[in-house]
Design a protein around this motif. Structure first.
Motif, short mmCIF file in Angstrom:
data_model
loop_
_atom_site.label_atom_id
_atom_site.label_comp_id
_atom_site.label_asym_id
_atom_site.label_seq_id
_atom_site.Cartn_x
_atom_site.Cartn_y
_atom_site.Cartn_z
N PHE A 158 -11.11 -51.82 16.16
CA PHE A 158 -9.91 -51.82 17.01
C PHE A 158 -9.96 -52.94 18.03
CE2 PHE A 158 -7.48 -49.60 20.54
CZ PHE A 158 -6.23 -49.84 19.98
N VAL A 159 -11.09 -53.07 18.72
CA VAL A 159 -11.24 -54.10 19.75
C VAL A 159 -11.28 -55.49 19.12
CG1 VAL A 159 -12.69 -54.95 21.63
CG2 VAL A 159 -12.38 -52.49 21.31
N TRP A 160 -11.93 -55.62 17.98
CA TRP A 160 -11.98 -56.91 17.27
C TRP A 160 -10.57 -57.37 16.91
CZ3 TRP A 160 -15.02 -57.73 12.01
CH2 TRP A 160 -15.14 -59.09 11.76
N PHE A 161 -9.77 -56.46 16.40
CA PHE A 161 -8.39 -56.80 16.05
C PHE A 161 -7.60 -57.21 17.29
CE2 PHE A 161 -3.93 -55.53 15.53
CZ PHE A 161 -3.59 -56.24 14.40
N LEU A 162 -7.73 -56.44 18.38
CA LEU A 162 -6.99 -56.73 19.61
C LEU A 162 -7.44 -58.05 20.22
CD1 LEU A 162 -6.97 -53.21 21.29
CD2 LEU A 162 -5.03 -54.38 20.24
N ALA A 163 -8.74 -58.32 20.22
CA ALA A 163 -9.25 -59.56 20.81
C ALA A 163 -8.75 -60.78 20.04
CB ALA A 163 -10.77 -59.54 20.84
N THR A 164 -8.67 -60.66 18.72
CA THR A 164 -8.12 -61.75 17.91
C THR A 164 -6.63 -61.91 18.16
OG1 THR A 164 -9.75 -61.23 16.19
CG2 THR A 164 -7.93 -62.67 15.57
N LEU A 165 -5.92 -60.81 18.25
CA LEU A 165 -4.48 -60.84 18.51
C LEU A 165 -4.19 -61.45 19.88
CD1 LEU A 165 -1.93 -59.87 16.95
CD2 LEU A 165 -2.00 -57.81 18.38
N GLN A 166 -5.04 -61.16 20.86
CA GLN A 166 -4.84 -61.67 22.21
C GLN A 166 -4.91 -63.20 22.26
OE1 GLN A 166 -4.10 -60.24 25.06
NE2 GLN A 166 -4.59 -61.88 26.51
N VAL A 167 -5.64 -63.80 21.35
CA VAL A 167 -5.75 -65.26 21.31
C VAL A 167 -4.38 -65.89 21.05
CG1 VAL A 167 -6.75 -67.22 20.07
CG2 VAL A 167 -8.15 -65.19 20.55
N PHE A 168 -3.56 -65.22 20.26
CA PHE A 168 -2.25 -65.77 19.88
C PHE A 168 -1.10 -65.18 20.69
CE2 PHE A 168 -5.06 -65.69 16.17
CZ PHE A 168 -5.08 -67.04 15.84
N TYR A 169 -1.27 -63.96 21.18
CA TYR A 169 -0.21 -63.30 21.94
C TYR A 169 -0.82 -62.78 23.24
CZ TYR A 169 1.80 -63.38 17.26
OH TYR A 169 2.25 -63.77 16.02
N TYR A 170 -0.56 -63.50 24.31
CA TYR A 170 -1.23 -63.21 25.57
C TYR A 170 -0.78 -61.90 26.24
CZ TYR A 170 -2.99 -67.98 25.30
OH TYR A 170 -3.61 -69.13 24.89
N ASP A 171 0.30 -61.33 25.75
CA ASP A 171 0.76 -60.07 26.35
C ASP A 171 0.18 -58.85 25.63
OD1 ASP A 171 2.13 -60.59 24.04
OD2 ASP A 171 4.10 -60.04 24.82
N THR A 172 -0.76 -59.08 24.70
CA THR A 172 -1.37 -57.96 23.96
C THR A 172 -2.00 -56.95 24.90
OG1 THR A 172 -1.81 -59.35 22.02
CG2 THR A 172 -3.10 -57.35 22.23
N ARG A 173 -2.72 -57.42 25.90
CA ARG A 173 -3.43 -56.49 26.79
C ARG A 173 -2.47 -55.66 27.63
NH1 ARG A 173 -4.53 -58.80 31.99
NH2 ARG A 173 -3.66 -60.88 32.23
N PHE A 174 -1.27 -56.19 27.90
CA PHE A 174 -0.30 -55.41 28.66
C PHE A 174 0.32 -54.33 27.79
CE2 PHE A 174 -0.21 -59.72 30.60
CZ PHE A 174 -0.77 -59.37 31.83
N VAL A 175 0.59 -54.67 26.53
CA VAL A 175 1.12 -53.69 25.59
C VAL A 175 0.07 -52.61 25.33
CG1 VAL A 175 2.00 -53.34 23.25
CG2 VAL A 175 2.64 -55.40 24.53
N LEU A 176 -1.21 -53.00 25.30
CA LEU A 176 -2.29 -52.05 25.04
C LEU A 176 -2.30 -50.93 26.07
CD1 LEU A 176 -4.96 -51.21 23.62
CD2 LEU A 176 -6.13 -52.72 25.25
N ASP A 177 -2.13 -51.27 27.34
CA ASP A 177 -2.15 -50.25 28.39
C ASP A 177 -1.07 -49.20 28.15
OD1 ASP A 177 -4.23 -51.57 29.65
OD2 ASP A 177 -2.90 -52.70 30.98
#
Length: 261
Positions: A158-177
């Protein structure tokens, strides 16, 4: 840039051990009480929620305090790892491009650090709760490493997927919350699945998060469920599917990920 990608740094246990030790030292550096500060937060969260749901809302469920422990603390491990790991590749981009460190090594080290703190907190709470809970079977928790391995595998993917996604979409961590907040209430963490009505049972039956927690929550029952083996198998299938998705996504976007770091 091309040389960085072509070298394909290898993941090694020695590298993971070194990074994990560095994380532990950094976490406890300049702290007075060391590990106490790390475990204090989940301890307080558990104490507050157990008081609210048991004493105020009066949820009636056998061994409820033990049930809450086996659901809430694994969820804290999952959510903390996801929150801390989502920005790992972007925040450590210069390090990843300058040294032969496999990106997955950073995530495994982070999760190993969180896992150590999870185990310490869990045991600190488990021992007194087992003493105070009538009808609990302490021998059930000898099986804890099995569902914990499944949880670790899922969170890694899960974290590996999110960390890779965050590289291309910087708002991933905000959506994650937002997603984690919704998932917390839709997953039987502070309420047992038995309390969910038949009209809403699909929330539990099709929730992968519940697949991960149910084998661990079953350990809190006076008698082990007859389908515990099925619950464990389902959780491992869910975990390996998540890990496979993350690995496939990273392998597909690996070169462009290094370019965007």
């Amino acid at each position: 840039m091309s040389s960085t990608v072509s070298t394909r740094p290898r993941l090694s246990w020695r590298q993971i051990r070194t990074l994990t030790a560095a994380n532990l030292k950094a976490r406890y550096r300049n702290t007075i009480a060391g590990v106490i500060w790390v475990v204090l937060s989940p301890l307080m969260i558990y104490a507050a929620q157990s008081f609210v749901f048991k004493a105020i809302l009066k949820i009636q469920f056998e061994n409820y305090l033990l049930f809450l422990l086996t659901g809430l603390l694994p969820w804290i491990f999952l959510s903390q790892s996801a929150s801390m790991g989502t920005s790992m590749f972007t925040s450590q981009g210069r390090l990843l491009k300058s040294f032969p460190i496999h990106p997955l090594g950073l995530l495994v080290a982070l999760m190993a650090d969180n896992l150590i703190n999870f185990v310490i907190t869990f045991l600190l709470l488990l021992v007194p709760i087992l003493v105070l809970t009538t009808g609990a079977n302490p021998l059930h928790f000898l099986l804890l490493p099995i569902p914990l391995l499944s949880l670790f595998t899922f969170v890694l993917g899960f974290v590996w997927f999110l960390a890779t996604l965050q590289v291309f979409y910087y708002d991933t961590r905000f959506v994650l919350d937002f997603v984690l907040l919704i998932a917390y209430y839709m997953t039987p963490i502070f309420y047992p699945a038995e309390l969910v009505g038949t009209d809403l049972r699909w929330v539990v039956d099709y929730n992968p998060m519940s697949y991960l927690l149910m084998p661990m929550q079953a350990l809190s029952r006076p008698e082990m469920p007859s389908d515990w083996g099925f619950l464990v198998a389902r959780s491992f299938v869910t975990s390996f599917v998540m890990l496979g998705i993350a690995a496939a996504f990273w392998n597909r976007r690996r070169n462009s990920a290094y370019f965007h770091l």
